[in-house]
Design an enzyme around this catalytic site. Structure first.
Site, PDB file in Angstrom:
ATOM      1  N   ASP A 397      -3.321  20.077  19.585  1.00  0.00           N
ATOM      2  CA  ASP A 397      -2.027  20.358  18.975  1.00  0.00           C
ATOM      3  C   ASP A 397      -1.600  19.227  18.032  1.00  0.00           C
ATOM      4  OD1 ASP A 397       0.559  21.918  18.979  1.00  0.00           O
ATOM      5  OD2 ASP A 397       1.298  20.016  19.782  1.00  0.00           O
ATOM      6  N   GLU A 450      -5.433  21.891  15.193  1.00  0.00           N
ATOM      7  CA  GLU A 450      -4.281  22.457  14.502  1.00  0.00           C
ATOM      8  C   GLU A 450      -3.814  21.387  13.510  1.00  0.00           C
ATOM      9  OE1 GLU A 450       0.341  23.674  14.676  1.00  0.00           O
ATOM     10  OE2 GLU A 450      -0.515  22.097  15.913  1.00  0.00           O
TER      11      GLU A 450
END
Length: 738
Positions: A397, A450
């Site tokens: 993330d 990401e």
């Protein structure tokens, strides 16, 4: 020196002694006897006894310290009497050597202990025939550390831990403590405060909002040996990969991991996805963070069961042939006072510079990726999930927030790196170490970034240095957030205006082969007032559904893997609600538009089936030879067309009509083939469309078009995408035709 003025005892009683084992426990005395000192703050009396019969009634000196001389040497136990007259026998944890060896401590100090969870945290053990639990925690700034929990009535005074050299690790073996015991660490800071902290390496926790750590030993017997031996690694780039993203607590609200193991594999298998991606399953105090504010990095959330219950779910998914991706959050952590923030009274996991420590967007603290022990904590954590829980991939993330020192920070609130740039060199080194270590220590496991910027070489090997002077970050895949932003932006325009935004739907092919990409339509796009996918496009209900169907077929045909968030596979109308979960009821016959929603789900099912059976859609995903435009420039018609090829040159033609106008006699240049047939049409009646179709055999004519020697006049349905493949000798049908 009188006992009452003993500085060692004073520091032990204050919880500020670095080596309580040097004073407590057994120590040689004259003539072969042993001095024993027991710290039992709640006891009325203590007797030390040996198996051979020798015993000594210990005198109470002060504040729970009992001392005496026990004849002989060797093992002994205590008989402890309490005020209510009860008596229990227990062993002395202060007679045992450290449970961490010199190699462990050296690796921890070097930041290179890839199996960190096996030595830090709590572990059930048997030492010299005595069962109990060892506790070990890294707190280098502490003056003293005690362990408290169910076993001592949450009074840590009787269980001070020892510091193991310069490693910063504190350790204690507590006899009689077993699985299920709740505990925390009481940390005596340098400025005299006492903090109660959960274990950073705990492998189980209480159910939030309770915050204690829990002793846990896995007893799970995995059944996925064949899966683990053959899971793909970077072969995913040349294999089909479509991902169903799930927020486990709300997919079926109230379900346990075990119940989800019954339902989720069946559902994902029915729809044909190859993988599920689970939003963070690591323990987090606030359910509304969806798991992105982690406090227990080594513990699955206890909301749905224990760690072995999550293992059972992952095993069930593997048994169904479904890979498991875990969302993983190494960029930041919450400021909750029971967890990592200022863990030993001072910045430890976070940078000491508050400008670097506090994340301006999320109200959290960033990790100090330049500190080797912190990098070790995170890299070992990644290995932990891929080995102990058999995760097939980690979706990392917020990588962009790691890479840039000025991420979301105005001038004056950040300082440049040693070269004067804004790149976070510590984070770059961390990410390279992460991807290399996972690839080596967890064979076949993937890392997926990401990453929302144009940082070069996200999926380039770490040993390949680019023109920017940096080695690659080493990820296997990168989320293509540019594709997502541009595509959704294009479809948000009324079709009459799309001609002026045609570049938004075609621009992704300029850079589509610069990285190994995954195309995400994730939870981020259907939260915080953004609306569901079906609500992002203009027009009436029919047009919105048609736009969504066209988007999905365009996505599945575009180079890159696919990810779709739960609820969007049937076009629910509301955005994500983490309490209510997907709107399953819109699929019921009692719902007026149920057939429309079921039609969208049928399209997703067929997209996955056709995708998996068509190597042209995945075999050359990262190779420019796998894609060619037929016509990318017909902006005024809202039409674009392209061809995908597999490694043997077999084509799939994709024609997209993002206009609500039916286009008859629309001529498209086609690759060489005697005949073509329509294998997918998002306007089909079974998907809820108007059933405008050019089905049947399509025979090209020797009429040059779009730089090709032959072409065919097609009927393009409104707001729809059609896929064409060369016809086969058997009449054009295959096992995917209905």
């Amino acid at each position: 020196m009188p006992l009452h003025s003993n500085p060692d005892l004073d520091r032990i009683l204050a919880g500020a002694h670095h080596d309580p084992h040097g004073y407590l426990g057994a120590h040689p005395a004259a003539e072969g006897a042993t001095v024993v000192r027991a710290l039992r703050p709640l006891a009325r009396g203590v007797t030390a006894v040996r198996a051979t019969g020798e015993r000594a009634v210990l005198a109470h000196e002060r504040d729970g310290l009992f001392t005496g001389v026990l004849p002989g040497t060797g093992p002994y136990r205590y008989l402890v009497t309490y005020d209510d007259g009860t008596q229990q026998a227990d062993d002395d944890g202060y007679r045992f050597p450290p449970t961490l060896g010199e190699i462990d401590l050296h690796l921890i100090s070097e930041g290179r202990h890839e199996l960190l969870w096996r030595v830090l945290g709590s572990h059930e053990r048997t030492l010299d025939g005595v069962t109990g639990t060892s506790f070990a925690v890294w707190a280098p700034n502490a003056q003293g550390v005690r362990v408290m929990g169910d076993f001592n009535a949450w009074n840590g005074a009787g269980h001070p831990m020892r510091s193991l050299g310069s490693s910063g690790v504190w350790e204690l073996f507590v006899p009689g403590v077993g699985a299920g015991t709740r505990y925390k660490y009481e940390i005596h800071t340098r400025d005299g405060r006492l903090l109660q902290k959960a274990d950073p390496l705990a492998r189980a926790t209480e159910i939030p909002p309770a915050t204690a750590s829990v002793v846990h030993t896995s007893a799970y017997a995995w059944g996925d040996a064949a899966w683990m031996a053959s899971r793909g690694g970077d072969a995913c780039r040349r294999s089909p990969m479509s991902v169903y993203e799930v927020h486990l607590p709300s997919w079926r609200p109230g379900s346990t991991y075990r119940q989800l193991a019954e339902d989720l594999p069946k559902y994902v298998t029915d729809l044909g996805f190859t993988h599920v991606e689970l939003m963070p399953v690591m323990e987090h105090p606030f359910g509304g963070s969806w798991g992105y504010q982690v406090t227990g990095f080594y513990a699955p959330t206890s909301r749905m069961g224990g760690p072995d219950d999550l293992r059972h779910l992952i095993d069930a998914l593997h048994a169904a042939g479904i890979g498991v991706i875990l969302d993983w959050v190494p960029a930041h952590f919450p400021e909750d006072d029971f967890a990592l923030a200022r863990f030993d009274g001072e910045p430890l996991y976070e940078p000491s510079d508050p400008r670097r420590a506090h994340h301006p967007d999320w109200g959290t603290l960033e990790f100090d990726h330049g500190r080797r022990e912190v990098r070790n904590f995170l890299v070992a954590n990644a290995v932990y999930w891929c080995t102990e829980f058999h995760a097939d991939a980690l979706r990392v993330d917020a990588v962009a927030s790691l890479l840039y020192l000025d991420y979301s920070r105005p001038d004056g609130n950040w300082s440049p790196n040693e070269h004067g740039g804004h790149e976070n060199l510590d984070a770059v080194a961390f990410l390279q170490e992460l991807t290399d270590t996972v690839r080596r220590a967890a064979p076949g496991a993937l890392t997926i970034a990401e990453e929302s910027t144009a940082w070069p070489g996200v999926t380039r090997p770490t040993y390949e240095v680019g023109p920017d002077g940096f080695g690659g970050l080493g990820f296997d895949l990168k989320w293509n957030l540019g594709w997502m932003h541009d595509t959704l932006g294009y479809l948000a325009h009324d079709p009459v205006h799309r001609a002026w935004h045609h570049h938004e739907i075609t621009f992704s092919m300029v850079y589509a082969h610069s990285e190994h990409y995954l195309l995400p339509l994730s939870h981020d796009e259907v939260t915080h007032g953004k609306g569901a996918l079906v609500a992002k496009t203009p027009g009436d209900w029919w047009q919105r559904r048609a736009n969504l169907r066209a988007l999905l077929a365009f996505m599945w045909a575009h180079p890159g893997k696919q990810l779709l968030f739960m609820g969007q596979e049937f076009g629910q109308g509301a955005e994500f609600d983490h309490d209510g979960g997907p709107q399953w009821w819109v699929l019921d016959d009692s719902w007026p538009a149920a057939a429309d929603h079921r039609g969208i789900r049928s399209l997703v099912r067929d997209l996955n089936a056709r995708y998996r059976a068509t190597p042209a859609l995945w075999e050359l995903d990262s190779d420019p030879a796998g894609f060619a435009w037929i016509d990318a420039s017909h902006a005024e018609a809202n039409v674009l067309s392209f061809v995908r090829h597999d490694a043997r040159g077999r084509p799939l033609v994709v024609v997209c009509n993002f206009s609500p106008v039916v286009r008859t006699g629309y001529r498209v240049g086609l690759p060489d083939a005697a005949a073509w047939r329509e294998v997918l049409n998002t306007d089909a009646a079974r998907y809820g469309g108007s059933d405008v179709t050019g089905s049947g055999t399509i025979r090209p004519e020797p009429a040059p078009r779009h730089g090709r020697a032959q072409s065919a006049a097609l009927t393009l349905p409104p707001l729809a995408v059609v896929w064409l493949t060369p016809d086969t000798d058997d009449g054009g049908r295959d096992d995917l035709d209905g």
